[in-house]
Enzyme design. Structure first.
Site, PDB file in Angstrom:
ATOM      1  CB  THR A 210      36.352  47.981   3.970  1.00 16.12           C
ATOM      2  OG1 THR A 210      35.262  48.936   4.118  1.00 16.12           O
ATOM      3  CG2 THR A 210      36.098  46.709   4.444  1.00 16.12           C
ATOM      4  CG  ASN A 304      23.053  50.186   5.806  1.00 10.48           C
ATOM      5  OD1 ASN A 304      24.240  50.261   5.418  1.00 10.48           O
ATOM      6  ND2 ASN A 304      22.639  49.257   6.322  1.00 10.48           N
ATOM      7  CG  ASP A 349      22.314  48.581   1.973  1.00  9.44           C
ATOM      8  OD1 ASP A 349      22.983  49.269   3.081  1.00  9.44           O
ATOM      9  OD2 ASP A 349      22.917  47.768   1.348  1.00  9.44           O
TER      10      ASP A 349
HETATM   11 CA    CA Z   1      25.131  48.544   3.909  1.00  8.10          CA
END
Ligand code: CA
Length: 731
Positions: A210, A304, A349
């Site tokens: 992305t 993460n 995260d």
């Molecule tokens: Ca993530």
């Protein structure tokens, strides 16, 4: 913070139940623009006046000397230092109220738009949903060409956060885009035809792309995403001319019984325990990069862990390098130079993939070459970018997981219990959406301030004692059933109130906020600052706004009719300055259900907007839409089945259809409104994938018929809840 000692529940996109929790707590400095790079290779700097014969004829000298042609925007952050500050000042604080719409283009997709456009010699290059690329005449808006990489729509099943793309790169007549299905594609800038197209990932793997590539010395640098789906992160460099792989740097070690790809990974492996490589490990490099040409260092931000829960990922302890770290590499070879880990043993995260800015600022009375980042974990970091030395870190939003960063060790001092390893859930500020996410910030050398599109978020984390890796699902290692939103509307509202957004004007010299602009929503757009003493930002309510950069005073605004996440750019052609931004709601904001909904009660658009002084264009009338009338079958009288369905839903389905089956974007089907026919076809849709061309792929390999029926039972319940007025809301 009225929530201290309240029963909070969080939720974000994620379910959560009523947990009783006690929250622990609940300037201006003018500076020379960073010119460190501009003395490199100046002898061959391009002439400013003669327009190159070839489109996108970008090279090292042009990007390094970007300030010599401020009308162009040739690289993702405009310059390699990624400051996102434009020297243009035709539009400024004295005339910004004369801004108007010069042209717009409605792309016939309606998903999230996150790209920073490029503008090179009169052509605007924009990437959109499904990794498509568009080239426009930057003055007239005429569409010159478009490119569709034909990403299989069912790739959505392996994406955390929507079919989005953050931008293209340009080099020597080519435009480069990373695709959702992991390809890196070079397009001929003249007509959009494909020059080369290579896969950057193992076939069939759960990686995605992305982020925007960067091109450094003829190499296209690209990372990937997928840390929610059990992958091992890396970043790669490809030769811009041929697409040949030049180097690859893995951010986490692989199976230690196999040879390490490079010596530094042997060191990194000493910070891991257990059999992490079987779970991937994570550490994807899904967004931020910066480059210092003088030091010849490429900086990457590492994501993460996979799974999030460190107790599962590395059960015997360890910092788990290079998760949640900034790493400096040699761009020619990918050789490791230094790293700094922001969140050792990451378990929430907390990525370090957020935007990094290079600048020369005063630290302790001395000018230092620094790198600045406001990662998800809520601290604003300043490091020496030559050595990686930790200089300072202060909280830019509400942070409860750590009291401070120890100045001696550079390590966070964690609050008790935040690791949820004693069996108790923990509520942390920020949550996994971060105090700041991918939305680019901006540094103005003119004001000396960093403008952060910041937010206040929280999340509940609880250990999943039953964790098993499951393809096609979020593999976080979190037990989301302990983190469900409460059903009581007042309690829900109290939690939703904790999610807020603001622009923080951060003074990096004083390491404190100079002032802030509160915004009506969280999940707002990236930021541009200019020599005209202006800030530009779009927000979640669909407003595109110009502010004074020195005070935050709002000067002008425009109704984009759809939520804005992307960062604006500005450019100049024939003496006219333009400001461009793409609009379109989506991304993580979609999966957060009710929270995102505050920001998105409009028909979603994929829209390119370009503004100039005294322009008087207008958008068409906004479309209204109706989700239809809920028409569910009777409730399934099996509470255990419904609960099982709720748990499954929030390990996968929520990522498109929203937490609690509340969609926050018009293009994402809100399943509570399903027609009788869709209910009849529920198993064919979910298991067989009869709507795969619309992104709803087949789950039969991963989900049993029994489980699909459980999910259906839960969706039916939520549809009845909507019809019955429980948690009443307007659509
Ligand atoms: Ca993530």
């Amino acid at each position: 913070m009225k929530t201290s000692h309240a029963n909070i529940l969080m939720c974000v996109g994620i379910p959560l139940s009523c947990l009783a929790l006690v929250l622990a707590a609940c300037g201006r400095q003018p500076e020379e623009p960073a010119t460190g790079q501009s003395d490199v290779e100046t002898a061959t700097a391009v002439a400013q006046t003669a327009a190159p014969a070839e489109p996108a004829a970008v090279n090292a000298q042009r990007i390094i000397n970007a300030d010599r042609e401020p009308g162009n925007w040739m690289s993702h952050g405009r310059s390699y230092d990624e400051q996102r500050f434009s020297p243009l000042a035709v539009i400024n604080d004295s005339n910004a109220e004369r801004l108007g719409l010069s042209w717009y283009f409605d792309i016939p997709t309606d998903r999230g738009m996150q790209a920073t456009p490029l503008m090179i010699d009169g052509v605007l290059y924009v990437s959109g949903s499904w990794s498509m690329v568009y080239a426009f005449n930057a003055v007239t808006g005429e569409l010159l060409w478009q490119y569709d990489p034909q990403v299989p729509r069912e790739k959505l099943l392996e994406l955390c956060c929507d079919a989005i793309n953050r931008g293209v790169a340009a080099w020597d007549g080519k435009i480069f885009v990373g695709t959702l299905d992991g390809r890196l594609v070079a397009l001929n800038a003249a007509d959009g035809s494909v020059a080369w197209d290579v896969s950057t990932i193992p076939e069939g793997s759960a990686y995605s792309i992305t982020g925007a590539p960067r091109v450094i010395k003829g190499k296209v640098i690209i990372g990937n995403g997928g840390s929610e789906f059990g992958v091992r992160g890396y970043i790669s460099a490809y030769e811009a001319t041929t697409g040949k792989l030049a180097w690859r740097f893995y951010t986490v070690p692989g199976d230690p019984s196999q040879p390490f790809e490079n010596p530094i990974l042997e060191m990194a492996a000493k910070t891991w325990t257990g059999e992490w490589w079987k779970l991937g490990g994570g550490g994807t490099v899904w967004d931020s990069m910066a480059y210092d040409a003088e030091l010849d260092l490429l900086y990457i931000g590492v994501g993460n862990g996979s799974p999030w829960n460190a107790q599962i990922r590395s059960p015997g302890g360890g910092d788990n390098l290079f998760l949640s770290s900034i790493v400096a590499l040699r761009p020619d070879t990918g050789e490791y130079v230094w790293h700094y880990q922001e969140t050792p043993r990451e378990s929430w995260d907390f990525t370090a993939t957020q935007h990094m800015i290079l600048a020369n600022i005063e630290v302790g009375g001395k000018e230092r070459k620094v790198i600045m980042q406001a990662p998800k974990n809520g601290f604003f970091y300043i490091l020496d970018r030559a050595t990686g030395e930790f200089l300072s870190a202060e909280k830019y939003t509400l942070v409860t997981w750590a009291s401070h960063i120890d100045p001696e060790t550079g390590r966070p001092v964690e609050a008790p219990g935040v690791r949820y390893d004693g069996g108790q859930p923990t509520v942390n500020f920020p949550g996994f959406m971060g105090g700041h996410n991918w939305q680019p910030m901006s540094y103005s050398p003119r004001t000396g301030l960093v403008y952060i599109p910041a937010q206040q978020t929280l999340a509940v984390y609880a250990h999943d004692a039953e964790f098993n890796y499951r393809p096609g699902f979020y593999n976080t290692g979190i037990d989301w059933t302990k983190a469900m939103m409460p059903e009581d509307p007042a309690e829900r509202a109290g939690i939703l109130d904790q999610f807020t957004g603001f622009i923080s004007a951060w003074d990096p010299v004083a390491q404190r906020e100079a002032w802030r602009i509160p915004l009506g929503t969280m999940w707002n757009g990236g930021i541009l600052s200019t020599e005209g003493n202006l800030l530009f930002q779009g927000n979640g309510t669909g407003r595109f706004v110009a502010y004074r950069a020195d005070s935050g005073e709002a000067l002008w605004g425009f109704d984009a009719q759809t939520g804005i996440m992307a960062a604006p750019i500005t450019y100049e052609v024939n003496g006219t300055q333009y400001v461009a931004v793409v609009a379109g709601w989506g991304g993580l904001g979609v999966l957060i259900g009710e929270i995102g909904k505050k920001a998105s009660a409009m028909v979603n658009r994929s829209r390119v907007l370009v503004f100039a002084l005294d322009a008087d264009g207008a958008l068409p009338e906004p479309k209204t839409y109706s989700r239809g009338t809920p028409n569910p079958p009777p409730l399934v009288d099996d509470p255990a089945l419904v609960q099982h369905g709720k748990e499954l839903y929030h390990q996968s389905c929520f990522a498109c259809h929203g937490a609690d089956v509340i969609s926050s974007s018009s293009q994402m089907p809100d399943l509570r409104y399903m027609s009788a026919q869709k209910h009849e076809l529920f198993l064919q849709i979910t298991l067989d994938g009869i709507l795969h061309t619309r992104g709803m792929g087949a789950y039969k390999e991963w989900v049993s018929e029994e489980d699909a029926k459980a999910i259906h039972a839960y969706v039916i319940q939520e549809s009845h809840r909507l019809m019955g007025g429980m948690n009443a809301e307007s659509d």
